[in-house]
Motif scaffolding. Sequence first.
Motif, PDB file in Angstrom:
ATOM      1  N   GLU E 147      -9.026   1.026  -0.335  1.00  0.00           N
ATOM      2  CA  GLU E 147      -8.704   1.028   1.092  1.00  0.00           C
ATOM      3  C   GLU E 147      -8.044  -0.294   1.496  1.00  0.00           C
ATOM      4  O   GLU E 147      -7.063  -0.328   2.255  1.00  0.00           O
ATOM      5  CB  GLU E 147      -9.980   1.271   1.903  1.00  0.00           C
ATOM      6  N   GLU E 148      -8.589  -1.362   0.956  1.00  0.00           N
ATOM      7  CA  GLU E 148      -8.066  -2.707   1.225  1.00  0.00           C
ATOM      8  C   GLU E 148      -6.608  -2.841   0.734  1.00  0.00           C
ATOM      9  O   GLU E 148      -5.748  -3.368   1.441  1.00  0.00           O
ATOM     10  CB  GLU E 148      -8.965  -3.659   0.440  1.00  0.00           C
ATOM     11  N   ARG E 150      -4.516  -0.405   0.359  1.00  0.00           N
ATOM     12  CA  ARG E 150      -3.710   0.446   1.241  1.00  0.00           C
ATOM     13  C   ARG E 150      -3.432  -0.285   2.557  1.00  0.00           C
ATOM     14  O   ARG E 150      -2.294  -0.333   3.019  1.00  0.00           O
ATOM     15  CB  ARG E 150      -4.447   1.757   1.508  1.00  0.00           C
ATOM     16  N   GLU E 151      -4.484  -0.881   3.102  1.00  0.00           N
ATOM     17  CA  GLU E 151      -4.318  -1.574   4.382  1.00  0.00           C
ATOM     18  C   GLU E 151      -3.300  -2.702   4.265  1.00  0.00           C
ATOM     19  O   GLU E 151      -2.507  -2.936   5.165  1.00  0.00           O
ATOM     20  CB  GLU E 151      -5.663  -2.144   4.867  1.00  0.00           C
ATOM     21  N   TYR E 154       0.175  -1.445   4.624  1.00  0.00           N
ATOM     22  CA  TYR E 154       0.497  -1.119   6.024  1.00  0.00           C
ATOM     23  C   TYR E 154       0.735  -2.391   6.843  1.00  0.00           C
ATOM     24  O   TYR E 154       1.674  -2.483   7.629  1.00  0.00           O
ATOM     25  CB  TYR E 154      -0.630  -0.296   6.655  1.00  0.00           C
ATOM     26  N   THR E 155      -0.126  -3.378   6.610  1.00  0.00           N
ATOM     27  CA  THR E 155      -0.009  -4.633   7.366  1.00  0.00           C
ATOM     28  C   THR E 155       1.321  -5.310   7.108  1.00  0.00           C
ATOM     29  O   THR E 155       2.003  -5.781   8.021  1.00  0.00           O
ATOM     30  CB  THR E 155      -1.149  -5.580   6.955  1.00  0.00           C
TER      31      THR E 155
END
Lengths: 172, 172, 172, 172, 172, 172, 172, 172
Positions: E147-148, E150-151, E154-155
Amino acid sequence: MNRVDVFVIMGSDSDLPKMKPAYDFFQKMGVAAEFRIASAHRAPELVATICSEASSRGARVIVAAAGLAAHLPGVVAAQTSLPVIGVPLSGSPIGGVDALYSIVQMPPGVPVATVGIDNATNAAVLACKILALSDPEIDRKMNDYREEMRERVYTRDKKVLANGPYSEVSQG
Amino acid sequence: MNRVDVFVIMGSDSDLPKMKPAYDFFQKMGVAAEFRIASAHRAPELVATICSEASSRGARVIVAAAGLAAHLPGVVAAQTSLPVIGVPLSGSPIGGVDALYSIVQMPPGVPVATVGIDNATNAAVLACKILALSDPEIDRKMNDYREEMRERVYTRDKKVLANGPYSEVSQG
Amino acid sequence: MNRVDVFVIMGSDSDLPKMKPAYDFFQKMGVAAEFRIASAHRAPELVATICSEASSRGARVIVAAAGLAAHLPGVVAAQTSLPVIGVPLSGSPIGGVDALYSIVQMPPGVPVATVGIDNATNAAVLACKILALSDPEIDRKMNDYREEMRERVYTRDKKVLANGPYSEVSQG
Amino acid sequence: MNRVDVFVIMGSDSDLPKMKPAYDFFQKMGVAAEFRIASAHRAPELVATICSEASSRGARVIVAAAGLAAHLPGVVAAQTSLPVIGVPLSGSPIGGVDALYSIVQMPPGVPVATVGIDNATNAAVLACKILALSDPEIDRKMNDYREEMRERVYTRDKKVLANGPYSEVSQG
Amino acid sequence: MNRVDVFVIMGSDSDLPKMKPAYDFFQKMGVAAEFRIASAHRAPELVATICSEASSRGARVIVAAAGLAAHLPGVVAAQTSLPVIGVPLSGSPIGGVDALYSIVQMPPGVPVATVGIDNATNAAVLACKILALSDPEIDRKMNDYREEMRERVYTRDKKVLANGPYSEVSQG
Amino acid sequence: MNRVDVFVIMGSDSDLPKMKPAYDFFQKMGVAAEFRIASAHRAPELVATICSEASSRGARVIVAAAGLAAHLPGVVAAQTSLPVIGVPLSGSPIGGVDALYSIVQMPPGVPVATVGIDNATNAAVLACKILALSDPEIDRKMNDYREEMRERVYTRDKKVLANGPYSEVSQG
Amino acid sequence: MNRVDVFVIMGSDSDLPKMKPAYDFFQKMGVAAEFRIASAHRAPELVATICSEASSRGARVIVAAAGLAAHLPGVVAAQTSLPVIGVPLSGSPIGGVDALYSIVQMPPGVPVATVGIDNATNAAVLACKILALSDPEIDRKMNDYREEMRERVYTRDKKVLANGPYSEVSQG
Amino acid sequence: MNRVDVFVIMGSDSDLPKMKPAYDFFQKMGVAAEFRIASAHRAPELVATICSEASSRGARVIVAAAGLAAHLPGVVAAQTSLPVIGVPLSGSPIGGVDALYSIVQMPPGVPVATVGIDNATNAAVLACKILALSDPEIDRKMNDYREEMRERVYTRDKKVLANGPYSEVSQG
């Protein structure tokens, strides 16, 4: 325009430093070499112009150097009946194998005499070997050059023998 | 002369069988493609003639296929402002890597859109994607083609699921 | 959101410096290009989102750049009907051959228009060639660009001829 | 749907013969393996569906096999938290090196456990080694398998010793 | 001796810096990893000792890293029933292709799960994926990690969108 | 002239630094090694002279090192009945693969015992293994050397175990 | 057990046909060679047993042949103080380059004397060159062999000269 | 002995079929070519004899063809002042890349004019281009040959245009 023996064509003036040993060798042999910038892809008609000029000014060999998808030597070979010597230049991330394959793997009927990657010296030596076939002066100088190379090996072997391989004297 | 959408140029008519899937794909998409034989090294002025004809007859893409030191696509790109798609052909003892490097590693400013070794289908599909940008009919057919490919995968997956992977029924 | 002509997608913002020449070229051509960061492996749904946004905002070409097992261009091609241009990036210990093979060897039906390793310029030039097919303004600028490249070769050839290849004046 | 231990996904049903040794090995080990056809490029959403089904039906490992620009294993790895084993398939003119690089050179964070080119057996053995960590029955069978391999080497060595290496008896 | 989850074996302590990312990842995941120095060629019996110790102390995966003719991972695989993950290390003049082939091309029956050249992170991530199959705590942390990642994509995409790709703000 | 055990021939004195580890190893083993400079291409008759001298002075092995199209080891093998060990040297843009192929791929009947690229140590170790077959003193020292290598691995493993792999103490 | 001069170890009895030329050469030279089947991965302790037996029965050289990730020669070298000759076997889709790198790129201190891909003859010739150092009978036969090879070249050259290169008489 | 224009030297009479196109081309051009068998490794003094004979009988170019570690062209170049053309022959499991590197990567000072793998035709064409520099008759024939090649391309292009690319008439 003055007569020349060899034309040396490069894809870009950024290739000049890599081709300096060819310039020096031609100087040493007393061979009149003209260095030109052309590009098979950006200025194809200039390639044709230069090839035609090479013939009319008496050149007997053309050296062409290029990197990447190195089409210049092959495109020169398509425009001239003279023997063409190709020098693959490294510089791409794959070490010049791209240029080597692009130059040496010419289709039957249109050869490029390929020398080693970045080996500008060998392009010049090969050109002079061809010129020497009909020029006794170059032939004599080339024999001197071969003898000089041979002597240098003997000299270095003797120095290593005399001083030992890893003395300060024998290296450098 | 009649208008065409795409020119497909090969170095030799012996390359025709490898390029057949491109012909079939253009037929299926209703794209007018003209197949030509030229040679960057043996008949460079024919390459120029064909490139100029391609433009005057309305072609919007040129596909060029070659093996060995595959200069044809790059030489075409030097003669046209149209997008050029290059197909490296295998056949040499080194499996087409020579052709791949000779096509893809073009110098900055003169790109060739390279597809996989011997992948004539992808040259045609890519050409049609470009044509579809301004041709709604081709666009529609291309969407059908994509859907058809997708469906075939689902169908085969279902067949393998239904029959088991190594039954006689599920294979072939 | 504003319309764009081209989307440029990279696997990581660490790839931005290598893609700068594409940015500069699009600026020069007056092409609206949007640069995006996505990842086929870490954020696959973002790739899909960006592809869909590219279509809805009018993009006609997508450029995708990646290194290592460079799946991004192929994964983009699986999500869009637009032509996709792939840029293999070097950086791995094997010089970008991994990225080149991962991009160019796409299966039949889903092409990626591959340019040379790290050749961001050629991705942009190819994109502009495609855009120029339906945009006379870009077409005109592209012709100027080709002419400019051609002129630069002539200029450099003349300088080398005038000054000699290894004078201080002719280099740099 | 019934529980399974392993999912085996291929890009095309034409890959089934090359993956037969994996099927046979899973049979021999009593492992429930489901073979599926998907395509990272032609049916990406089917890949996602199969990955999600793999998890919900209890699979603990996914094997993915592909040739050319072999994106399937990496695209699977992007869709699942399970360990993914990749099998590069040969078939292209460059001997599967394209598939090997496309599978093994995954970016940090999203590994694919790569086995040798066309080595379906090793994909299955590796999968069973992982399953054996929490399944004593498979662990026992795997130990038998290792013992069996070891015995076969001893047997063949003895036969060659007894009969001589090039007698008709010792070969075959 | 205390229980461990993973053994990480290297051919030389000079390989420690390249394997640091694996150490860091195991720390982050709370996985007990023991780092060992062995050599398939200089101390083969130590390899056997370490493999046997790995089993008796509860390790469920062994990571082995080596360069050149990288036999260590395969020799470890010959001494253990645990899954073995191999990391080819670069450093030779041929960029680690020697190590890659020496690790991935194992004969049928004795697989090594190979990750990318110098990709210590992926060896650790793959090991944790295997451990997570039977350890809910690691499984949870691995999901956080995914998840990290992936984030972060996006960031970064948002930052590039907000600031433009080549502003000083968006880079670094 | 004094007797020697081994001749070490290099194509150029610029290769001396790369061959220093061989010199050191022969010193350590008390083996009399003579280092010579010759060239298969520039001074072929010197190669013949040195080979003949090697025999008459009692050498039992010849080591030959060269880069590029590394013909020296093969040309030496053509001039002597002694075993010849070849060391491919890197330095060309393609990482010494050229030298490796030029040395190892000798035609049937005229072998060169090839060691790794730039691996001067292994050339010396292999030479000493051959000498040790008929020289108990070298045999004893070689066994000490092997034991010493083994001990060093154990020592380093213990240090890493005692201090942890990434403490300041365990590295360097 | 009877004394032998050479042990020849293969990874599988399926390698026997490729090693037949070594058998024939040893026969011709009157060298006692024992052919054995072992496997570095499937039966590592058998490798150790055979190496120890080789020493106790008087062998002075060990030949080891393997394909793929060809660890056998290196693993043999780790178990013996005798010189080890390695034969990389082709058979994989990448032409034996995997085996070549796995054998030749051994770490410093543990050399394998590598011969060409599939070149069983050269392994035997190299072994006999080593044996000949301390066995005048083999030395004499090896000199005959070299003379015989030389004569055959002269004979064939004369035949081509006499009959022309493409007469029916001169070929075959 | 009669005068000749070119010597063609091969490592083995088994290479004769691959060199047949050179023989045919020399016949067609009316060039006196003598085909010889020599071996840089098995009969090095014969190579020297042939090189010296080539000079004394008036040859102006030497073509040398070899496979594997193809030293013959380089060894010839070390023995003659004439230009030497090298033909790398495939046949090894690595497709002739070994021969290509062994021939093209000659050290500075001793070039070999390398043509493509197995490209005997191009060796002959290149030799004739060199001969044509001082032989108007060969020059005239070479211009005819170039014209003939050009015409054949035009003819085939016209046939494909007239009949369509995949009619039965246009192929073959």
